[in-house]
Design a protein around this motif. Structure first.
Motif, short mmCIF file in Angstrom:
data_model
loop_
_atom_site.label_atom_id
_atom_site.label_comp_id
_atom_site.label_asym_id
_atom_site.label_seq_id
_atom_site.Cartn_x
_atom_site.Cartn_y
_atom_site.Cartn_z
N MET A 105 -3.75 92.98 25.30
CA MET A 105 -2.65 92.33 24.63
C MET A 105 -1.48 93.31 24.56
N VAL A 106 -0.28 92.80 24.67
CA VAL A 106 0.92 93.62 24.59
C VAL A 106 1.46 93.59 23.16
N PHE A 107 2.25 94.59 22.82
CA PHE A 107 2.82 94.71 21.48
C PHE A 107 4.07 93.85 21.38
N ASP A 108 4.40 93.41 20.18
CA ASP A 108 5.59 92.60 19.91
C ASP A 108 6.84 93.49 19.98
N THR A 109 7.32 93.72 21.17
CA THR A 109 8.45 94.64 21.35
C THR A 109 9.79 94.02 20.94
N GLN A 110 9.87 92.71 20.89
CA GLN A 110 11.13 92.07 20.48
C GLN A 110 11.43 92.34 19.01
N THR A 111 10.41 92.21 18.17
CA THR A 111 10.61 92.50 16.75
C THR A 111 10.92 93.97 16.55
N LEU A 112 10.21 94.84 17.27
CA LEU A 112 10.46 96.26 17.17
C LEU A 112 11.89 96.59 17.61
N ARG A 150 14.52 94.66 17.33
CA ARG A 150 15.41 94.26 16.23
C ARG A 150 15.38 95.30 15.10
N LEU A 151 14.21 95.82 14.80
CA LEU A 151 14.08 96.86 13.77
C LEU A 151 14.87 98.11 14.17
N ILE A 152 14.76 98.50 15.40
CA ILE A 152 15.47 99.68 15.90
C ILE A 152 16.98 99.45 15.79
N GLU A 153 17.44 98.27 16.20
CA GLU A 153 18.87 97.95 16.13
C GLU A 153 19.37 98.02 14.69
N ARG A 154 18.60 97.45 13.76
CA ARG A 154 18.99 97.49 12.35
C ARG A 154 19.03 98.93 11.84
N SER A 155 18.05 99.71 12.23
CA SER A 155 18.00 101.11 11.79
C SER A 155 19.22 101.88 12.28
N LEU A 156 19.54 101.70 13.54
CA LEU A 156 20.69 102.41 14.09
C LEU A 156 22.00 101.91 13.49
#
Length: 108
Positions: free
Chosen positions: A1-8, A10-16
């Motif tokens: 299974m692959v990780f949910d990279t889309q949510t991650l 979005r989190l990175i964008e918000r953090s930056l």
């Protein structure tokens, strides 16, 4: 299974984005920048990783990511909460490190 990279992502964008917010204290902005960069580096590794969806590490990382994303979304209008949520990003990065360590085992 692959990780949910889309949510991650979005989190990175918000953090930056928060790392550049003049409404936050400088030390909080620095934390958001550091966590955003660390999570971005982990994202690169996650893009090619495959996981056993039943592994504890995978479940912990996924749960932590969704909880952190939810908390950051809710805190967006409340600067005090945004400052408190920054600690969750470090916790999430720790879970992602654990998940990445077992990613190879899922492929074997």
């Amino acid at each position: 299974m692959v990780f949910d990279t889309q949510t991650l992502t979005r989190l990175i964008e918000r953090s930056l984005d928060l790392s550049m917010s003049g409404a936050l204290p400088p030390e909080t902005r620095a934390e958001y920048l550091a966590h955003g960069k660390r999570l971005r580096e982990q994202l690169v590794h996650l893009l090619g990783a495959r996981f056993d969806a039943q592994s504890t590490e995978f479940k912990q990382a996924l749960d932590a990511m969704h909880e952190t994303n939810h908390a950051l979304t809710q805190a967006a209008d409340d600067l005090e909460k945004v400052t408190q949520v920054v600690g969750r990003l470090g916790e999430l990065a720790g879970y992602l490190d654990k998940a990445l360590r077992v990613a190879g085992r899922a492929l074997s």
